[in-house]
Design a protein around this motif. Sequence first.
Motif, PDB file in Angstrom:
ATOM      1  N   LEU A 224       9.769 -22.898  74.183  1.00 29.38           N
ATOM      2  CA  LEU A 224      10.226 -22.720  72.801  1.00 29.38           C
ATOM      3  C   LEU A 224       9.035 -22.897  71.861  1.00 29.38           C
ATOM      4  CD1 LEU A 224      12.394 -22.514  70.523  1.00 29.38           C
ATOM      5  CD2 LEU A 224      12.717 -24.994  70.800  1.00 29.38           C
ATOM      6  N   GLU A 225       8.948 -21.966  70.935  1.00 30.15           N
ATOM      7  CA  GLU A 225       7.845 -22.004  69.958  1.00 30.15           C
ATOM      8  C   GLU A 225       8.394 -21.777  68.550  1.00 30.15           C
ATOM      9  OE1 GLU A 225       3.522 -20.018  70.038  1.00 30.15           O
ATOM     10  OE2 GLU A 225       5.116 -18.554  69.625  1.00 30.15           O
ATOM     11  N   ILE A 226       7.981 -22.659  67.626  1.00 33.29           N
ATOM     12  CA  ILE A 226       8.375 -22.517  66.219  1.00 33.29           C
ATOM     13  C   ILE A 226       7.085 -22.416  65.401  1.00 33.29           C
ATOM     14  CG2 ILE A 226       9.638 -23.534  64.289  1.00 33.29           C
ATOM     15  CD1 ILE A 226      11.270 -25.131  66.342  1.00 33.29           C
ATOM     16  N   ILE A 227       6.865 -21.266  64.789  1.00 32.18           N
ATOM     17  CA  ILE A 227       5.631 -21.009  64.040  1.00 32.18           C
ATOM     18  C   ILE A 227       5.979 -20.795  62.562  1.00 32.18           C
ATOM     19  CG2 ILE A 227       3.613 -19.531  63.751  1.00 32.18           C
ATOM     20  CD1 ILE A 227       3.637 -21.055  66.369  1.00 32.18           C
ATOM     21  N   ASP A 228       5.343 -21.604  61.726  1.00 35.71           N
ATOM     22  CA  ASP A 228       5.547 -21.482  60.273  1.00 35.71           C
ATOM     23  C   ASP A 228       4.186 -21.172  59.639  1.00 35.71           C
ATOM     24  OD1 ASP A 228       6.238 -21.590  57.656  1.00 35.71           O
ATOM     25  OD2 ASP A 228       6.885 -23.691  57.675  1.00 35.71           O
ATOM     26  N   THR A 300      17.567 -23.068  53.068  1.00 34.33           N
ATOM     27  CA  THR A 300      16.124 -23.289  52.927  1.00 34.33           C
ATOM     28  C   THR A 300      15.443 -23.131  54.280  1.00 34.33           C
ATOM     29  OG1 THR A 300      16.229 -25.663  53.347  1.00 34.33           O
ATOM     30  CG2 THR A 300      16.538 -24.927  51.059  1.00 34.33           C
ATOM     31  N   LEU A 301      14.170 -22.760  54.225  1.00 33.74           N
ATOM     32  CA  LEU A 301      13.408 -22.581  55.458  1.00 33.74           C
ATOM     33  C   LEU A 301      13.232 -23.914  56.186  1.00 33.74           C
ATOM     34  CD1 LEU A 301      12.310 -19.886  56.476  1.00 33.74           C
ATOM     35  CD2 LEU A 301      10.019 -20.613  55.745  1.00 33.74           C
ATOM     36  N   GLU A 302      13.096 -25.002  55.425  1.00 32.44           N
ATOM     37  CA  GLU A 302      12.970 -26.329  56.020  1.00 32.44           C
ATOM     38  C   GLU A 302      14.234 -26.695  56.812  1.00 32.44           C
ATOM     39  OE1 GLU A 302       9.959 -25.791  53.099  1.00 32.44           O
ATOM     40  OE2 GLU A 302      12.139 -25.575  52.962  1.00 32.44           O
ATOM     41  N   THR A 303      15.358 -26.287  56.301  1.00 26.15           N
ATOM     42  CA  THR A 303      16.624 -26.556  57.008  1.00 26.15           C
ATOM     43  C   THR A 303      16.658 -25.829  58.347  1.00 26.15           C
ATOM     44  OG1 THR A 303      17.833 -26.870  54.934  1.00 26.15           O
ATOM     45  CG2 THR A 303      19.134 -26.338  56.889  1.00 26.15           C
ATOM     46  N   LEU A 304      16.180 -24.560  58.361  1.00 29.60           N
ATOM     47  CA  LEU A 304      16.142 -23.795  59.617  1.00 29.60           C
ATOM     48  C   LEU A 304      15.239 -24.478  60.640  1.00 29.60           C
ATOM     49  CD1 LEU A 304      15.897 -20.085  58.371  1.00 29.60           C
ATOM     50  CD2 LEU A 304      17.919 -21.357  59.093  1.00 29.60           C
ATOM     51  N   LYS A 305      14.097 -24.933  60.212  1.00 28.52           N
ATOM     52  CA  LYS A 305      13.170 -25.606  61.120  1.00 28.52           C
ATOM     53  C   LYS A 305      13.788 -26.897  61.665  1.00 28.52           C
ATOM     54  CE  LYS A 305       8.793 -25.856  60.235  1.00 28.52           C
ATOM     55  NZ  LYS A 305       7.495 -26.106  59.534  1.00 28.52           N
ATOM     56  N   PHE A 306      14.378 -27.659  60.770  1.00 31.52           N
ATOM     57  CA  PHE A 306      14.961 -28.939  61.180  1.00 31.52           C
ATOM     58  C   PHE A 306      16.111 -28.740  62.171  1.00 31.52           C
ATOM     59  CE2 PHE A 306      18.120 -32.313  60.609  1.00 31.52           C
ATOM     60  CZ  PHE A 306      17.349 -33.414  60.935  1.00 31.52           C
ATOM     61  N   GLU A 307      16.997 -27.792  61.881  1.00 28.17           N
ATOM     62  CA  GLU A 307      18.128 -27.535  62.775  1.00 28.17           C
ATOM     63  C   GLU A 307      17.650 -27.047  64.149  1.00 28.17           C
ATOM     64  OE1 GLU A 307      21.223 -28.212  62.390  1.00 28.17           O
ATOM     65  OE2 GLU A 307      21.164 -28.808  60.281  1.00 28.17           O
ATOM     66  N   THR A 308      16.609 -26.219  64.153  1.00 21.48           N
ATOM     67  CA  THR A 308      16.088 -25.708  65.430  1.00 21.48           C
ATOM     68  C   THR A 308      15.449 -26.823  66.255  1.00 21.48           C
ATOM     69  OG1 THR A 308      15.664 -23.571  64.381  1.00 21.48           O
ATOM     70  CG2 THR A 308      14.572 -24.000  66.489  1.00 21.48           C
ATOM     71  N   LEU A 319       8.725 -32.088  73.441  1.00 13.77           N
ATOM     72  CA  LEU A 319       7.726 -31.645  72.468  1.00 13.77           C
ATOM     73  C   LEU A 319       6.324 -31.785  73.052  1.00 13.77           C
ATOM     74  CD1 LEU A 319       7.067 -30.717  69.576  1.00 13.77           C
ATOM     75  CD2 LEU A 319       7.001 -33.153  68.920  1.00 13.77           C
ATOM     76  N   LEU A 320       5.579 -30.698  73.068  1.00  5.77           N
ATOM     77  CA  LEU A 320       4.222 -30.694  73.607  1.00  5.77           C
ATOM     78  C   LEU A 320       3.167 -30.864  72.511  1.00  5.77           C
ATOM     79  CD1 LEU A 320       4.493 -27.740  76.172  1.00  5.77           C
ATOM     80  CD2 LEU A 320       4.830 -30.175  76.579  1.00  5.77           C
ATOM     81  N   THR A 321       3.510 -30.513  71.302  1.00  4.91           N
ATOM     82  CA  THR A 321       2.550 -30.534  70.192  1.00  4.91           C
ATOM     83  C   THR A 321       2.302 -31.956  69.706  1.00  4.91           C
ATOM     84  OG1 THR A 321       3.348 -28.365  69.510  1.00  4.91           O
ATOM     85  CG2 THR A 321       2.056 -29.623  67.898  1.00  4.91           C
ATOM     86  N   SER A 322       1.044 -32.278  69.536  1.00  7.90           N
ATOM     87  CA  SER A 322       0.693 -33.570  68.935  1.00  7.90           C
ATOM     88  C   SER A 322       0.874 -33.466  67.432  1.00  7.90           C
ATOM     89  CB  SER A 322      -0.769 -33.939  69.252  1.00  7.90           C
ATOM     90  OG  SER A 322      -0.940 -34.070  70.645  1.00  7.90           O
ATOM     91  N   LEU A 323       1.681 -34.327  66.895  1.00  4.69           N
ATOM     92  CA  LEU A 323       1.994 -34.259  65.470  1.00  4.69           C
ATOM     93  C   LEU A 323       0.837 -34.830  64.634  1.00  4.69           C
ATOM     94  CD1 LEU A 323       5.735 -35.381  65.551  1.00  4.69           C
ATOM     95  CD2 LEU A 323       4.817 -33.058  65.472  1.00  4.69           C
ATOM     96  N   ILE A 330       8.022 -33.742  60.517  1.00  8.45           N
ATOM     97  CA  ILE A 330       7.839 -32.747  61.573  1.00  8.45           C
ATOM     98  C   ILE A 330       8.077 -31.336  61.071  1.00  8.45           C
ATOM     99  CG2 ILE A 330      10.237 -32.926  62.389  1.00  8.45           C
ATOM    100  CD1 ILE A 330       9.162 -32.538  65.237  1.00  8.45           C
ATOM    101  N   VAL A 331       8.914 -31.198  60.087  1.00  6.68           N
ATOM    102  CA  VAL A 331       9.228 -29.862  59.575  1.00  6.68           C
ATOM    103  C   VAL A 331       8.073 -29.284  58.764  1.00  6.68           C
ATOM    104  CG1 VAL A 331      11.707 -30.277  59.564  1.00  6.68           C
ATOM    105  CG2 VAL A 331      10.363 -30.798  57.523  1.00  6.68           C
ATOM    106  N   GLN A 332       7.079 -30.106  58.467  1.00  6.50           N
ATOM    107  CA  GLN A 332       5.923 -29.629  57.728  1.00  6.50           C
ATOM    108  C   GLN A 332       4.840 -29.082  58.629  1.00  6.50           C
ATOM    109  OE1 GLN A 332       6.081 -29.466  54.453  1.00  6.50           O
ATOM    110  NE2 GLN A 332       8.082 -30.485  54.490  1.00  6.50           N
ATOM    111  N   SER A 333       5.022 -29.258  59.955  1.00 10.02           N
ATOM    112  CA  SER A 333       4.007 -28.775  60.914  1.00 10.02           C
ATOM    113  C   SER A 333       3.985 -27.252  60.951  1.00 10.02           C
ATOM    114  CB  SER A 333       4.302 -29.321  62.313  1.00 10.02           C
ATOM    115  OG  SER A 333       4.262 -30.731  62.302  1.00 10.02           O
ATOM    116  N   ASP A 334       2.784 -26.714  61.135  1.00  9.88           N
ATOM    117  CA  ASP A 334       2.641 -25.251  61.180  1.00  9.88           C
ATOM    118  C   ASP A 334       3.134 -24.655  62.492  1.00  9.88           C
ATOM    119  OD1 ASP A 334       1.515 -25.360  58.678  1.00  9.88           O
ATOM    120  OD2 ASP A 334      -0.544 -25.500  59.442  1.00  9.88           O
ATOM    121  N   ALA A 335       2.972 -25.421  63.571  1.00 10.72           N
ATOM    122  CA  ALA A 335       3.376 -24.896  64.886  1.00 10.72           C
ATOM    123  C   ALA A 335       3.941 -26.031  65.739  1.00 10.72           C
ATOM    124  CB  ALA A 335       2.218 -24.239  65.579  1.00 10.72           C
ATOM    125  N   LEU A 336       5.037 -25.751  66.384  1.00  9.85           N
ATOM    126  CA  LEU A 336       5.679 -26.725  67.297  1.00  9.85           C
ATOM    127  C   LEU A 336       5.972 -26.006  68.617  1.00  9.85           C
ATOM    128  CD1 LEU A 336       8.221 -28.342  64.818  1.00  9.85           C
ATOM    129  CD2 LEU A 336       6.119 -29.387  65.686  1.00  9.85           C
TER     130      LEU A 336
END
Length: 340
Positions: A224-228, A300-308, A319-323, A330-336
Amino acid sequence: MVIIYSYPTPGHSDSHCHHTSATISSSSAFISFSSLYSPALARHDHFNYKPPSVLTEGVSPSRRSSLQLANATHQRLINIKTCGMEGKINKKETACEGKCNITEVLHKGKNCKSSVITINVGGHLYTTQRSTLTKYADSLPEALVNGKIQNTVDADGNYFIDRDGTLFRHVLNFLRNGELLLPEGFQEFQLLAKEAEFYQIKPLTDALTAKSVSMREGSATTFLEIIDSHDRTHGLRIYCNASDFITRVKTRIIQVSKSRLDGFPEEFVVSSHAIQFKYFIKSESGARLVLKEDNTFICTLETLKFETVMMALKSDFKLLTSLDSSKGSIVQSDALHFLK
């Protein structure tokens, strides 16, 4: 008075006779012939011999009458014994016929259309209802019990099928339940698929195919990848190699849109594995508002990221990404990146 009796000697012609003499008193009214006949009857089959001839020369008419009465009485005794032996023979024949008839009925009973049937599969006996085996038309069990194909029976008259008797348990359970229910850790899918093919039960074959696909997907690594990009051109992109997770994300977005969506907008769909939100504007508070092309507000886009992210954690993703603590939430991260 001396009376001479003669009767054929067993194994010889009538001319070779055995002679026996007896003395009869003048007062005798009845003569017992047991002393004359018993030895011969005890040693030989009396049915094959003629009755003795009585020589009554010089016998008075009254004595002759007594002798005739004695002869008649003895003949009746022989007839009674003969009838008794014939009766025993008849009883034995009747008993034998009875056993044969019972055996025949039992044998026919194995092949009659009973509601309960015992079937021998590779030496394993299974007893079930006829309706269970005939559940699927044109299947081999249905054709077998309905006489559409030639059948083989075992020594007890049960239908016999030369297949894997252990695996038939799962075939029979599918016929009973209408769904594929296998024990935990079951590994013989290929063998069971061959059995389903042999028994010509298409619903079972389809269920096994679906189960195999599901297991292959389940055993594969899910990514799973979330890119903002924080850029209106690219927006927020959610990718997962498991299409069912993307489907769940779509359903959740509809729920958080507070009934502003009847269904997930196709304009955000990239593929069955990815969705991307390009259309958004920043509010006065700095939040990014996700809009449809017709400017309908979704969330809001932040809501989508948080729910995902929450759905991923609940689905046992790691979670593999180092915060980066400087990014704050966490929702402010560019990539998860997540893995399962």
